[in-house]
Scaffold this motif. Structure first.
Motif, PDB file in Angstrom:
ATOM      1  N   SER A 137      -2.268   0.027  -9.606  1.00  0.00           N
ATOM      2  CA  SER A 137      -2.949  -1.160  -9.114  1.00  0.00           C
ATOM      3  C   SER A 137      -3.528  -0.869  -7.738  1.00  0.00           C
ATOM      4  CB  SER A 137      -1.965  -2.329  -9.021  1.00  0.00           C
ATOM      5  OG  SER A 137      -2.521  -3.423  -8.336  1.00  0.00           O
ATOM      6  N   GLU A 138      -4.673  -1.470  -7.427  1.00  0.00           N
ATOM      7  CA  GLU A 138      -5.290  -1.272  -6.109  1.00  0.00           C
ATOM      8  C   GLU A 138      -4.346  -1.628  -4.976  1.00  0.00           C
ATOM      9  OE1 GLU A 138      -8.993  -3.063  -5.340  1.00  0.00           O
ATOM     10  OE2 GLU A 138     -10.133  -1.713  -6.632  1.00  0.00           O
ATOM     11  N   GLU A 139      -3.546  -2.663  -5.177  1.00  0.00           N
ATOM     12  CA  GLU A 139      -2.702  -3.135  -4.077  1.00  0.00           C
ATOM     13  C   GLU A 139      -1.633  -2.127  -3.688  1.00  0.00           C
ATOM     14  OE1 GLU A 139       0.522  -6.124  -5.751  1.00  0.00           O
ATOM     15  OE2 GLU A 139      -1.387  -6.366  -6.792  1.00  0.00           O
ATOM     16  N   GLN A 140      -1.368  -1.142  -4.556  1.00  0.00           N
ATOM     17  CA  GLN A 140      -0.325  -0.175  -4.255  1.00  0.00           C
ATOM     18  C   GLN A 140      -0.839   1.091  -3.580  1.00  0.00           C
ATOM     19  OE1 GLN A 140       3.083  -0.364  -4.289  1.00  0.00           O
ATOM     20  NE2 GLN A 140       2.515  -2.504  -4.535  1.00  0.00           N
ATOM     21  N   GLU A 141      -2.157   1.229  -3.402  1.00  0.00           N
ATOM     22  CA  GLU A 141      -2.645   2.366  -2.618  1.00  0.00           C
ATOM     23  C   GLU A 141      -2.007   2.290  -1.233  1.00  0.00           C
ATOM     24  OE1 GLU A 141      -6.863   3.872  -0.801  1.00  0.00           O
ATOM     25  OE2 GLU A 141      -6.794   3.376  -2.933  1.00  0.00           O
ATOM     26  N   MET A 142      -1.504   3.395  -0.731  1.00  0.00           N
ATOM     27  CA  MET A 142      -0.726   3.308   0.512  1.00  0.00           C
ATOM     28  C   MET A 142      -0.853   4.555   1.375  1.00  0.00           C
ATOM     29  SD  MET A 142       2.026   5.537   0.326  1.00  0.00           S
ATOM     30  CE  MET A 142       2.800   6.525  -0.938  1.00  0.00           C
ATOM     31  N   GLN A 143      -0.545   4.351   2.642  1.00  0.00           N
ATOM     32  CA  GLN A 143      -0.352   5.391   3.645  1.00  0.00           C
ATOM     33  C   GLN A 143       1.005   5.111   4.290  1.00  0.00           C
ATOM     34  OE1 GLN A 143      -2.588   7.862   4.582  1.00  0.00           O
ATOM     35  NE2 GLN A 143      -4.226   7.211   3.191  1.00  0.00           N
ATOM     36  N   TYR A 144       1.791   6.155   4.558  1.00  0.00           N
ATOM     37  CA  TYR A 144       3.081   5.880   5.194  1.00  0.00           C
ATOM     38  C   TYR A 144       3.454   6.971   6.186  1.00  0.00           C
ATOM     39  CZ  TYR A 144       6.110   9.248   2.642  1.00  0.00           C
ATOM     40  OH  TYR A 144       6.734  10.378   2.161  1.00  0.00           O
ATOM     41  N   LEU A 145       4.311   6.590   7.129  1.00  0.00           N
ATOM     42  CA  LEU A 145       4.897   7.498   8.117  1.00  0.00           C
ATOM     43  C   LEU A 145       6.397   7.236   8.177  1.00  0.00           C
ATOM     44  CD1 LEU A 145       2.443   6.973  11.148  1.00  0.00           C
ATOM     45  CD2 LEU A 145       2.363   8.840   9.494  1.00  0.00           C
ATOM     46  N   THR A 146       7.184   8.289   8.383  1.00  0.00           N
ATOM     47  CA  THR A 146       8.617   8.099   8.619  1.00  0.00           C
ATOM     48  C   THR A 146       9.179   9.279   9.395  1.00  0.00           C
ATOM     49  OG1 THR A 146      10.765   7.615   7.605  1.00  0.00           O
ATOM     50  CG2 THR A 146       9.356   9.204   6.456  1.00  0.00           C
TER      51      THR A 146
END
Length: 486
Positions: free
Chosen positions: A390-399
């Motif tokens: 789904s488009e809404e789940q496209e993501m960028q993350y940092l940890t």
């Protein structure tokens, strides 16, 4: 000095918290826990793109997803073909190693070697080229005891459903993968050190553990899913109704069966890994072998009303990683390392360990420095995934293993989780005034990370909403295809 052998053991879709050495008191993983006791456990290992193809591309090349050109398995993304200037098996082949890959490779075309001397494939249900039949399926059909196929139990390759395996134990792909790995060691070129990649197709669904393991965990008290105060957005009945649902609430009984099948599959894999390790010991090569264990990504298993992978959450992005050094490299200075590390660190680690040159194309960092007790310049890691379910789940993350920041470009929302109080990610602190400075710090870090791309994700010191805009495609993908075609 004799070069060490390399055994690279990889599972598919195994989350970080599914091993005893990572604190799971329910699952039985005696052999991997033994490996961990003699090696190093990386407590904050992550996949920078949590689905099969992009994660494996980073392993094979040591490159970040933006530089492999593979940002996911969804819109605008192609398969992992050839055209890479340097690959891990290719560099090891050049360094005098006999290189073999057994199990799931996920290359395209599927018989592509990508630097290996030889592969024997279990590609699950994928038959992408006319006439392609995996080595496992060919063997299965020759040896099966009745008129059935590899998944005649009726559970698909991405389903949340679970049931015991339908065929005799000796036909299970987990057994086949280890049997073929042992045979590869028996028939290797004895004049060369070996690089063996043993790549299991499980615990990736179908959750079809053998009856012994399935029943064992169905009768145990299993961890319940973590469901955040924000997770109601994924309680969508019309999505949950699908046999291959990526989100939605299923019954407690269904979730329990899924987890029993998943845990049982890992227990089965662990015992088969034991056979492989004991064979190395039998032939006198265990102490001269660098052993690395990891997975390409995890599995949500119903956490936050989500299934499968592609998410930045712990169940999907946080992976196990264990490194056991050969005797020639000495004992590690640290047994457990909490510095954040990535899958693309595996290639430079192996190349440094065998004294081979690390290509300039490699983005990852050798883990041997951390193992020797040295400090790392990396304070956090970056991951991403393009649109898939789904488009809404496209993501960028940092940890950094203590905090996690997630940005969803196509809906413009953010999440901030404090991991030091637990890994359940049940409370989103993005709107908390107490953590406003923390949020600003992580947001600025992501802006700095993405601003070098010139891809429209940032403007000045802010992130730019991508709703309605074309799908993100790395220019490196087209460059590699052009190289292949020429």
């Amino acid at each position: 000095m004799k070069k060490p052998n390399i055994l690279f053991i990889m599972t598919d879709q195994q989350r970080w918290d599914s091993l005893g050495c990572y604190g799971n008191s329910v699952i039985e993983t005696v052999n991997l826990d033994w490996l961990a006791s003699e090696g190093v456990v990386f407590e904050n290992a992550y996949t920078s793109c949590p689905s099969c193809v992009p994660a494996r591309a980073s392993i094979m090349t040591g490159m970040h997803p933006w530089n492999t050109g593979i940002l996911g398995m969804g819109k605008g993304q192609g398969p992992m073909g050839g055209g890479f200037q340097h690959t891990l098996p290719g560099e090891l082949s050049n360094a005098g190693y006999h290189t073999q890959g057994i199990g799931k490779m996920h290359f395209h075309p599927q018989r592509l070697l990508n630097g290996f001397h030889r592969t024997l494939l279990d590609e699950s249900g994928r038959e992408e080229a006319p006439g392609f039949v995996s080595d496992y399926r060919q063997w299965f059909n020759r040896n099966k005891t009745g008129d059935y196929d590899i998944v005649d139990h009726g559970i698909d390759w991405n389903s949340w459903m679970a049931r015991p395996y339908h065929a005799p134990e000796f036909l299970h792909p987990t057994n086949w993968t280890v049997n073929q790995s042992i045979e590869a060691l028996k028939t290797r070129d004895p004049s060369k050190p070996f690089f063996l990649m043993t790549s299991f197709a499980r615990p990736h669904s179908p959750y079809d553990a053998l009856p012994f393991y399935f029943d064992l965990y169905l009768n145990k008290s299993l961890p319940e899913p973590d469901v955040g105060d924000w997770a109601g957005i994924h309680d969508v009945p019309e999505d949950a109704a699908k046999p291959n649902a990526w989100r939605g609430v299923r019954s407690q009984e269904e979730i329990r069966r899924a987890r029993a099948g998943y845990y049982g599959s890992i227990h089965h894999i662990d015992l088969q890994i034991g056979r492989l390790l004991f064979y190395l010991e039998k032939i006198g090569e265990l102490e001269n072998t660098l052993i690395i264990f990891t997975s390409d990504h995890g599995d949500m298993l119903g956490d936050h009303n989500l299934w499968r992978k592609t998410y930045a959450y712990e169940g999907s992005a946080h992976i196990p990683m264990i490194v056991r050094l050969p005797k020639s490299l000495g004992k590690p200075s640290c047994k457990r390392i909490d510095a954040p590390v990535l899958l693309q660190d595996i290639m430079p680690t192996i190349l440094e360990a065998v004294g081979a040159e690390i290509p300039e194309t490699v983005d990852g960092v050798s883990l041997l420095g951390l193992i020797r007790g040295e400090k790392t310049e990396r304070s956090y890691i970056h991951g991403e995934h393009s649109t898939c379910y789904s488009e809404e789940q496209e993501m960028q993350y940092l940890t950094d293993g203590k905090w996690k920041y997630i940005w969803f470009p196509r809906i413009g929302t953010e999440q901030l989780f404090n991991l030091t109080n637990g890994r359940d990610e049940t409370i989103n602190f993005v709107d908390s005034k107490d953590y406003s400075q923390e949020l600003q710090k992580w947001r600025a870090r992501l802006v700095a990370e993405l601003s070098t791309r010139d891809s429209g994700l940032t403007e000045g010191d802010r992130l730019v909403n991508q709703s309605g805009k074309p799908y993100l495609i790395s220019p490196k993908y087209r460059e590699r295809l052009d190289t292949c075609e020429n």
